[in-house]
Design a protein around this motif. Structure first.
Motif, mmCIF file in Angstrom:
data_model
loop_
_atom_site.group_PDB
_atom_site.id
_atom_site.type_symbol
_atom_site.label_atom_id
_atom_site.label_comp_id
_atom_site.label_asym_id
_atom_site.label_seq_id
_atom_site.Cartn_x
_atom_site.Cartn_y
_atom_site.Cartn_z
ATOM 1 N N ILE A 1 -6.030 -5.740 -2.631
ATOM 2 C CA ILE A 1 -4.785 -5.186 -3.183
ATOM 3 C C ILE A 1 -3.549 -5.942 -2.727
ATOM 4 O O ILE A 1 -2.706 -6.323 -3.541
ATOM 5 C CB ILE A 1 -4.696 -3.698 -2.814
ATOM 6 N N ARG A 2 -3.412 -6.154 -1.434
ATOM 7 C CA ARG A 2 -2.172 -6.784 -0.944
ATOM 8 C C ARG A 2 -2.120 -8.263 -1.321
ATOM 9 O O ARG A 2 -1.030 -8.797 -1.592
ATOM 10 C CB ARG A 2 -2.078 -6.608 0.569
ATOM 11 N N LEU A 3 -3.263 -8.941 -1.340
ATOM 12 C CA LEU A 3 -3.272 -10.327 -1.822
ATOM 13 C C LEU A 3 -2.858 -10.392 -3.284
ATOM 14 O O LEU A 3 -2.137 -11.299 -3.707
ATOM 15 C CB LEU A 3 -4.661 -10.943 -1.645
ATOM 16 N N ALA A 4 -3.327 -9.418 -4.065
ATOM 17 C CA ALA A 4 -2.926 -9.366 -5.477
ATOM 18 C C ALA A 4 -1.414 -9.191 -5.600
ATOM 19 O O ALA A 4 -0.776 -9.794 -6.474
ATOM 20 C CB ALA A 4 -3.658 -8.226 -6.181
ATOM 21 N N ASP A 5 -0.823 -8.381 -4.729
ATOM 22 C CA ASP A 5 0.639 -8.216 -4.747
ATOM 23 C C ASP A 5 1.350 -9.534 -4.486
ATOM 24 O O ASP A 5 2.256 -9.935 -5.222
ATOM 25 C CB ASP A 5 1.070 -7.207 -3.663
ATOM 26 N N LEU A 6 0.950 -10.199 -3.402
ATOM 27 C CA LEU A 6 1.673 -11.398 -2.972
ATOM 28 C C LEU A 6 1.541 -12.539 -3.963
ATOM 29 O O LEU A 6 2.442 -13.366 -4.089
ATOM 30 C CB LEU A 6 1.172 -11.836 -1.594
ATOM 31 N N ALA B 1 -5.009 -5.766 -11.021
ATOM 32 C CA ALA B 1 -6.039 -5.705 -9.986
ATOM 33 C C ALA B 1 -6.345 -4.272 -9.592
ATOM 34 O O ALA B 1 -7.460 -3.959 -9.175
ATOM 35 C CB ALA B 1 -5.601 -6.503 -8.758
ATOM 36 N N TYR B 2 -5.358 -3.376 -9.723
ATOM 37 C CA TYR B 2 -5.507 -1.974 -9.346
ATOM 38 C C TYR B 2 -4.415 -1.172 -10.051
ATOM 39 O O TYR B 2 -3.528 -1.731 -10.707
ATOM 40 C CB TYR B 2 -5.398 -1.805 -7.819
ATOM 41 N N LYS B 3 -4.476 0.141 -9.892
ATOM 42 C CA LYS B 3 -3.473 1.031 -10.493
ATOM 43 C C LYS B 3 -2.855 1.910 -9.404
ATOM 44 O O LYS B 3 -3.567 2.437 -8.553
ATOM 45 C CB LYS B 3 -4.108 1.932 -11.555
ATOM 46 N N LEU B 4 -1.536 2.084 -9.464
ATOM 47 C CA LEU B 4 -0.839 2.959 -8.517
ATOM 48 C C LEU B 4 -0.684 4.349 -9.127
ATOM 49 O O LEU B 4 0.426 4.852 -9.300
ATOM 50 C CB LEU B 4 0.535 2.374 -8.167
ATOM 51 N N ASP B 5 -1.794 4.987 -9.434
ATOM 52 C CA ASP B 5 -1.699 6.256 -10.158
ATOM 53 C C ASP B 5 -2.676 7.304 -9.633
ATOM 54 O O ASP B 5 -3.096 8.195 -10.380
ATOM 55 C CB ASP B 5 -1.930 6.020 -11.653
ATOM 56 N N PHE B 6 -3.038 7.213 -8.336
ATOM 57 C CA PHE B 6 -3.948 8.231 -7.815
ATOM 58 C C PHE B 6 -3.251 9.589 -7.877
ATOM 59 O O PHE B 6 -2.126 9.749 -7.390
ATOM 60 C CB PHE B 6 -4.354 7.914 -6.376
#
Length: 585
Positions: A395-400, A406-411
């Motif tokens: 996740i954090r590598l995908a951000d940088l 890569a993921y969803k911020l919707d939990f």
């Protein structure tokens, strides 16, 4: 000569800059064949040993562990309870790290910052912990930090856990087929089977653990449940257990004759050798909250041997609590555990105040676990209706690197009445928030929940369905702080946590079967004003995968600095001396 002195000073200040000591370890994970329950099977060893070696350090030490993957599948090592301040890059789970491929290695570098206590490490991928690869971590106090009890005469580490004679690959296959794992084949204590207390249940020739003690001395027993899914009751025949610590935090001291330890949990007890030693004594870890008649074989037995003992252990085992059908009574034990608020040393201090009960909650998450179901033809387990699928790119590598999708911020912050589905849904947590998490267990078995990167306050626990009125019964003064908590079936546990550790942190069920089937998510905690002080940059040996695979160097290997700082100084001084002689002549 002045130039040489300048070089010498510069090199020392950059290469050996840390005021805190460093330790360097090599872990080689490989398969070996053992028969802990009398059946030959392949287990995972660390440096040829099962369980693995202890990591024994002191608070604030810098730890460097070079992990060599000699297995036939991908590997990551995780260090639950070690908070990895500002450094989720070292956490060792798939949402934060790319895996170590077979025949490759990776060096974990982290500081055990402001922590004291008992923890353990294990491989986090592919159900591997069910075959071993685990070992203890001890973080000692510095001399200037007093512990709230007299120093024991010695430490004794016990790794206890349920055990199957099938290896982890076979157990994975069982889960994938849609079946539960069923009853374990036994319980191991420090990787060994039970003492032959019963000739019917225990085959002859089983190697068992013996703990040697001296009369009149007091020992600190560090007990960890490293098993797959079974809660255990721990007891020592004829001796009281004085509880003093849970996963790095001191407790008010209470005596117990036996203690329930759930999967992933760690406790420290002081035990005084005050018996007359007419014989040896049993140390027992047996399955809890099950039908004991049916599960009788799921019992681990070691021997406590006094140096002046007059004979072997004999007679029936000390009995476990008889309240398995009255779990209301059983819950009184975890409810009674309290934080020692007067102890010095490491303890939670959210937002500058120990009085967590007066801090305003910024967000509430009700997280519900349910029994596994079929999702798209696969046997899966869910949290709030979502069965987590690990991202291809951490996740954090995908951000940088600005990797999209890569993921969803919707939990979701509460359960929804919708069809269960698989997704890469992550909690969008707020930096410096103070959140309330309700863990609602609607599954049929006892569960343990763990949060990486943090300790949380366990403020409430009860049966039934949590409601806002449940807050009226929270402990807002001296609730225990820890990173793993039990959640009773058809019950709930409430925790409070201060989100001051930037990074991406795993929140999961520690029961391996449910975790493997998808009961996990991550908290993404980002400082919008990041200036390099609240989160470390990726390490220079970071592994790339997924959408970033092209960035990976072909070797995918790294090593810890081979020389300890002091030895390196000696080596460098020798080089400088030789250069000085060369320039002199």
């Amino acid at each position: 000569m002045a130039l040489l002195l300048l070089i010498h000073t510069a090199l020392f200040s950059t290469l050996c800059f840390a005021a805190d000591p460093s330790v360097f370890l090599d872990f080689k994970l490989s398969y070996i064949t053992l028969s802990p329950l009398g059946v030959p099977q392949r287990v995972i060893a660390v440096n040829g040993a099962f369980p693995g070696p202890v990591v024994n350090v002191t608070t604030n030490y810098n730890v460097n562990i070079n992990v060599h993957n000699q297995l036939d599948e991908n590997l990551l090592m995780t260090w639950p309870g070690i908070q990895m301040r500002r450094n989720s890059w070292q956490d060792g789970v798939l949402g934060t790290n790319c895996p170590i491929h077979p025949k490759k290695n990776f060096t974990y570098r982290f500081q055990v910052k402001d922590q004291i206590g008992s923890f353990f490490y294990f491989p986090s991928l592919n159900f591997q912990r069910a075959s071993g690869g685990f070992g203890p971590i001890i973080i000692n106090n510095r001399n200037i930090i007093a512990i709230p009890f007299a120093h024991p005469d010695a430490d004794i580490v016990l790794l206890v856990g349920d055990w199957y004679t099938k290896n982890h690959t076979a157990l994975r296959t069982t889960l994938k087929s849609g079946e539960e794992l069923g009853m374990p084949d036994g319980v191991l204590i420090n990787g060994k089977g039970p003492y032959r207390y019963n000739s019917t249940l225990v085959p002859d020739g089983i190697e068992y653990e013996t703990i040697n003690v001296d009369p009149g001395k007091t020992y600190r027993f560090r007990v960890h449940n490293v098993g797959t899914s079974t809660s255990l009751n721990f007891r020592i025949e004829g001796h009281n257990l004085l509880l003093v610590e849970t996963e790095g935090f001191y407790t008010t001291q209470q005596n117990f004759t036996s203690f329930d330890i759930h999967v992933g949990q760690s406790y420290s007890f002081l035990v005084t050798m005050d018996q007359n030693a007419t014989k040896d004594y049993y140390i027992v870890a047996s399955a809890r909250f099950v039908n004991e008649t049916v599960w009788e074989r799921v019992t681990g037995v070691a021997i406590l041997h006094y140096s002046n003992s007059k004979g072997p252990a004999s007679g029936p085992l000390p009995v476990a609590p008889s309240d398995i059908y009255n779990q209301w009574s059983a819950m009184n034990q975890p409810r009674a555990i309290r934080q020692n608020t007067t102890a010095s040393g490491a303890r939670p201090n959210p937002q500058g105040s120990f009085h967590y009960g007066s801090i305003n909650v910024t967000d509430t998450y009700v997280i519900q676990s349910l029994p596994p179901v079929r999702i798209d033809g696969k046997f899966r387990a869910t949290l709030n209706g979502i069965s987590f699928v690990n991202p291809d790119t951490p996740i954090r590598l995908a951000d940088l690197h600005k990797v999209k999708g890569a993921y969803k911020l919707d939990f979701p912050n509460k359960p929804h009445d919708r069809t269960p589905h698989m997704d890469r849904s992550v909690i969008n947590a707020t930096y410096k928030g103070f959140i309330e998490i309700i863990l609602q267990n609607n599954d049929t078995k006892m569960q343990s929940f763990h949060m990486d990167g943090y300790a949380f306050f366990v403020v409430g626990m009860d049966f039934g369905v949590w409601s806002e009125n449940s807050r009226n019964n929270y402990n807002k003064w001296d609730a225990i702080s820890r990173s793993t908590t039990e959640v009773y079936p058809s019950g709930w546990t409430a925790v409070l946590v201060s989100l001051d550790n930037v990074g991406v942190w795993n929140l999961r069920v520690e029961n391996l079967d449910r975790w493997y089937l998808g009961q996990e998510t991550y908290m993404r905690i980002i400082n919008p004003e990041e200036n390099g002080k609240t989160e470390m940059v990726p390490p220079d040996n970071v592994i790339y995968c997924g959408a970033l695979q092209s960035l990976q160097k072909e070797s995918q290997s790294s090593s810890a600095m081979a020389l300890h700082c002091g030895n390196f100084k000696l080596f460098l001084t020798l080089v400088i001396t030789i250069l000085a002689l060369y320039f002199h002549f």
